[in-house]
Design a protein around this motif. Structure first.
Motif, short mmCIF file in Angstrom:
data_model
loop_
_atom_site.label_atom_id
_atom_site.label_comp_id
_atom_site.label_asym_id
_atom_site.label_seq_id
_atom_site.Cartn_x
_atom_site.Cartn_y
_atom_site.Cartn_z
N ASP A 154 -4.84 10.66 -1.27
CA ASP A 154 -5.25 10.25 0.07
C ASP A 154 -6.42 9.26 0.06
O ASP A 154 -6.51 8.38 0.92
CB ASP A 154 -5.60 11.47 0.93
CG ASP A 154 -6.63 12.36 0.28
OD1 ASP A 154 -6.40 12.81 -0.85
OD2 ASP A 154 -7.69 12.60 0.91
N PHE A 197 5.89 3.92 1.60
CA PHE A 197 6.54 5.06 2.24
C PHE A 197 7.54 4.58 3.29
O PHE A 197 8.69 5.02 3.32
CB PHE A 197 5.48 5.96 2.89
CG PHE A 197 6.04 7.11 3.67
CD1 PHE A 197 6.35 8.31 3.06
CD2 PHE A 197 6.27 6.99 5.04
CE1 PHE A 197 6.86 9.38 3.78
CE2 PHE A 197 6.79 8.05 5.77
CZ PHE A 197 7.09 9.24 5.14
N HIS A 198 7.12 3.67 4.15
CA HIS A 198 8.01 3.21 5.23
C HIS A 198 9.12 2.31 4.70
O HIS A 198 10.23 2.29 5.26
CB HIS A 198 7.19 2.51 6.31
CG HIS A 198 6.38 3.46 7.13
ND1 HIS A 198 6.95 4.35 8.01
CD2 HIS A 198 5.04 3.68 7.19
CE1 HIS A 198 6.01 5.07 8.59
NE2 HIS A 198 4.84 4.71 8.10
N LYS A 219 1.22 3.47 2.30
CA LYS A 219 1.88 3.61 3.61
C LYS A 219 3.03 2.63 3.73
O LYS A 219 4.12 2.98 4.23
CB LYS A 219 0.88 3.39 4.74
CG LYS A 219 1.42 3.73 6.11
CD LYS A 219 0.32 3.75 7.16
CE LYS A 219 0.85 4.28 8.49
NZ LYS A 219 -0.23 4.36 9.51
N GLU A 220 2.83 1.40 3.28
CA GLU A 220 3.90 0.41 3.34
C GLU A 220 5.06 0.82 2.45
O GLU A 220 6.23 0.67 2.81
CB GLU A 220 3.35 -0.96 2.92
CG GLU A 220 2.41 -1.56 3.95
CD GLU A 220 1.68 -2.78 3.42
OE1 GLU A 220 1.25 -3.62 4.24
OE2 GLU A 220 1.51 -2.91 2.18
N THR A 235 0.86 -1.17 0.00
CA THR A 235 0.00 0.00 0.00
C THR A 235 0.90 1.24 0.00
O THR A 235 2.12 1.13 0.16
CB THR A 235 -0.90 0.05 1.24
OG1 THR A 235 -0.06 0.15 2.40
CG2 THR A 235 -1.76 -1.22 1.34
N GLN A 270 -4.99 5.55 -0.30
CA GLN A 270 -3.81 5.16 0.46
C GLN A 270 -3.88 3.73 1.00
O GLN A 270 -2.84 3.16 1.33
CB GLN A 270 -3.60 6.14 1.62
CG GLN A 270 -4.73 6.22 2.61
CD GLN A 270 -4.45 7.21 3.72
OE1 GLN A 270 -3.50 7.04 4.47
NE2 GLN A 270 -5.25 8.26 3.80
N HIS A 271 -5.04 3.14 1.06
CA HIS A 271 -5.14 1.78 1.58
C HIS A 271 -5.20 0.72 0.47
O HIS A 271 -5.29 -0.48 0.75
CB HIS A 271 -6.36 1.65 2.50
CG HIS A 271 -6.31 2.60 3.66
ND1 HIS A 271 -5.31 2.57 4.61
CD2 HIS A 271 -7.12 3.65 4.00
CE1 HIS A 271 -5.51 3.53 5.50
NE2 HIS A 271 -6.59 4.20 5.15
N TYR A 277 4.39 10.90 6.56
CA TYR A 277 3.48 10.16 5.68
C TYR A 277 2.28 11.00 5.26
O TYR A 277 1.87 10.98 4.09
CB TYR A 277 3.02 8.87 6.36
CG TYR A 277 1.97 8.13 5.57
CD1 TYR A 277 2.27 7.60 4.33
CD2 TYR A 277 0.66 8.01 6.06
CE1 TYR A 277 1.31 6.94 3.58
CE2 TYR A 277 -0.30 7.34 5.33
CZ TYR A 277 0.02 6.82 4.08
OH TYR A 277 -0.94 6.18 3.35
#
Length: 204
Positions: free
Chosen positions: A119, A94-95, A91-92, A89, A122-123, A109
């Protein structure tokens, strides 16, 4: 920071893509690498990023007059031949990026997804994104990373007009204190570049 090419040349088998290329790239400048398809634009960018090695000549990196060793943290790059990890995803992703290359100060984030404008998505896994959405992510990862050099090969590939305008704003906001290199045939991608490199001039 400076990147210097001295008598640089790259060949595939017996065919030279470019030769006798001497050039110095400096911070706070944007460079357009220009030429028709097959002229060696992408090859030159790959050599500068050390993704490919020169067959002759040298590539050096200096800071404040002192030679520095190349590390992946110096450069961020995006190109059509580089893919995102599609099972992540946003978020994943990004990290994952953060685990080996920091972002510019203040980029967290929430700001990252706000800059991209995705936005609502994002999921989702990246594989469910459109080609234009993926290109936005790739450009944001490159330009928001805390690197001294940003290499963008065909940066508006798959972007519509709104996406091209977004790209222009992103460049204008984050180009300071960096070396920006753009490989392109589309003036919308490189019109802001002060320096132009024409690959035809380095053919044998």
């Amino acid at each position: 920071m400076q990147i210097t090419l001295h008598n640089a040349g790259k060949r595939y088998n017996y065919e030279w893509v470019f030769q006798r290329l001497n050039y110095k790239f400096e911070s706070d400048k944007c460079y357009a690498v220009l030429g028709p398809n097959g002229s060696g634009k992408s090859t030159l960018l790959q050599c500068i990023s050390t993704y490919k090695l020169l067959n002759e000549g040298t590539l050096s990196f200096t800071s404040q007059g002192q030679s520095i060793a190349f590390t992946p943290q110096l450069i961020s790059i995006t190109a059509p031949y580089l893919e995102l990890i599609e099972e992540f995803t946003l978020k994943e992703l990004f990290h994952f990026q953060l685990s080996f290359k920091p972002f510019i100060s203040q980029i967290d984030y929430l700001l990252f997804i706000d800059v991209i404008g995705l936005d609502r998505h994002q999921h989702k896994m990246i594989k469910l994104f459109s080609s234009g959405m993926k290109q936005r992510v790739k450009l944001a990862l490159a330009l928001l990373s805390d690197t001294k050099v940003v290499i963008l090969d065909e940066p508006t590939s798959n972007l519509d007009q709104e996406g091209v305008e977004w790209y222009s704003r992103l460049i204008d906001t984050y180009k300071q204190n960096r070396i920006i290199l753009i490989g392109s045939n589309d003036e919308r991608e490189y019109g802001f570049c002060e320096e132009r490199i024409y690959m035809q001039e380095y053919k044998t």
